[in-house]
Design an enzyme around this catalytic site. Structure first.
Site, PDB file in Angstrom:
ATOM      1  CE  LYS A   1      -0.376  -8.321   3.875  1.00 34.86           C
ATOM      2  NZ  LYS A   1       0.173  -7.173   3.112  1.00 34.86           N
TER       3      LYS A   1
ATOM      4  CE1 TYR B   1       1.343  -9.772   0.768  1.00 32.90           C
ATOM      5  CE2 TYR B   1       3.184  -8.317   0.254  1.00 32.90           C
ATOM      6  CZ  TYR B   1       1.821  -8.562   0.286  1.00 32.90           C
ATOM      7  OH  TYR B   1       0.940  -7.611  -0.169  1.00 32.90           O
TER       8      TYR B   1
ATOM      9  CB  ILE C   1      -0.396  -6.691   7.357  1.00 32.63           C
ATOM     10  CG1 ILE C   1       0.628  -7.196   8.391  1.00 32.63           C
ATOM     11  CG2 ILE C   1       0.225  -5.599   6.496  1.00 32.63           C
ATOM     12  CD1 ILE C   1       1.894  -7.776   7.787  1.00 32.63           C
TER      13      ILE C   1
ATOM     14  CB  THR D   1      -0.924   0.002   1.229  1.00 29.65           C
ATOM     15  OG1 THR D   1      -1.593  -1.257   1.310  1.00 29.65           O
ATOM     16  CG2 THR D   1      -1.952   1.113   1.143  1.00 29.65           C
TER      17      THR D   1
END
EC number: 4.1.3.3
Length: 295
Positions: free
Chosen positions: A165, A137, A204, A49
């Protein structure tokens, strides 16, 4: 099992840019202070982001260094250290450690990298040697590598590997990861309450940039197992969290944050500001949040 170091809400904070496309550290400091006042107690700098992929290595490292300095021990700091070269990932991780970060988030090898389990294990083992807890990730739709329950079990044999995540957006597959008993963090905004109910260990969350107060309240209610309250708060959040996930995610988060008062400028090229014709729907999805989130 040791306590999970990154429970609750970890904000994948936007990286502010000025009109010339440079990182605006003055605006970053203003936003961090506002987020701290809203109750955010953990930040992920140079996140997806936050446009990690469009920051140079030097910019990303400086962003983490300055971000940690602004936070100054008042919240936890995580840095994304993803890169194509494993040597770059290790160096970024070491620099993040020296800057004060308490963990790093790292994509598995991508762009024609290894897809076999052993190759991925070797990669994360190398990164973990830099001495920070590593968050893997899982975003297979973007990198072509999926962290399966079987692979997650093997990854946890690596000293220093902390969690995964999951941004796959597939609740069933995330639940399968959670069932391993390993630490799992949700990274898909539309799944937040369902992932919390399923037992994820942390979030997250990029969408929290434009709704920090409400997001903090939802996570606190879930921690107390007040599911009726979670449901009521999610009813307020869901229109926007669902909309931003449909496409133009980063552009939508930047636009929504600007509308509510957590402005970070426009995304950096090659991304552009959210198309004007998409703003009315976004603004409509934020109507109830705007009053709650007023700074």
């Amino acid at each position: 099992m040791t306590a999970f170091p990154f429970p609750g809400l970890n904000l994948a904070i936007t990286t502010p840019f000025d009109d010339a496309g440079r990182i605006d550290y003055g605006r970053l400091e203003v936003n961090v202070e506002h987020y701290l006042a809203a109750g955010i107690d953990s930040f992920l700098f140079s996140s997806g982001t936050g446009m990690h992929v469009y920051l140079s290595k030097q910019e990303s490292e400086e962003l983490v260094r300055r971000g940690a300095k602004i936070v100054n021990g008042r919240a936890k700091v995580i840095a994304q250290a993803s890169a194509l070269l494993v040597e770059d990932v290790v160096e970024r991780t070491a620099r993040a450690r020296d800057a004060g970060a308490e963990g790093v988030m790292v994509l598995p090898p991508f762009f024609e990298g290894p897809t076999d389990d052993q190759g991925i294990l070797d990669f994360y083992a190398e990164v973990a040697k830099a001495g920070l807890p590593v968050i893997g990730y899982n975003v297979p739709q973007a990198v072509g590598v999926a962290i399966t329950p079987e692979l997650l079990d093997k990854l946890n044999d690596i000293p220093g590997f902390s969690a995964v995540k999951d941004s796959s957006g597939d609740l069933g597959k995330q639940a399968a990861l959670i069932r391993t008993g390993r630490f799992v963090m949700n990274g898909a905004d539309p799944l937040v309450p369902y992932a919390l109910y399923a037992g994820c260990d942390g979030l997250i969350w990029g969408g929290a940039n434009f709704a920090p107060k409400t997001c903090v309240a939802l996570v606190a209610a879930a921690a107390q197992r007040k599911w009726d309250e979670v449901r009521a708060l999610w009813k307020i959040l869901e229109p926007a969290m669902g909309l931003i996930w449909e496409g133009d995610y980063v552009q939508s988060v930047y636009a929504a944050a600007e509308l509510i008062g957590y402005g970070a400028g426009a995304p950096r090229k090659p991304l552009r500001a959210l198309a004007p014709e998409k703003l009315p729907a976004l603004r409509h999805s934020l109507e109830t949040l705007m009053e709650r989130e007023a700074i």
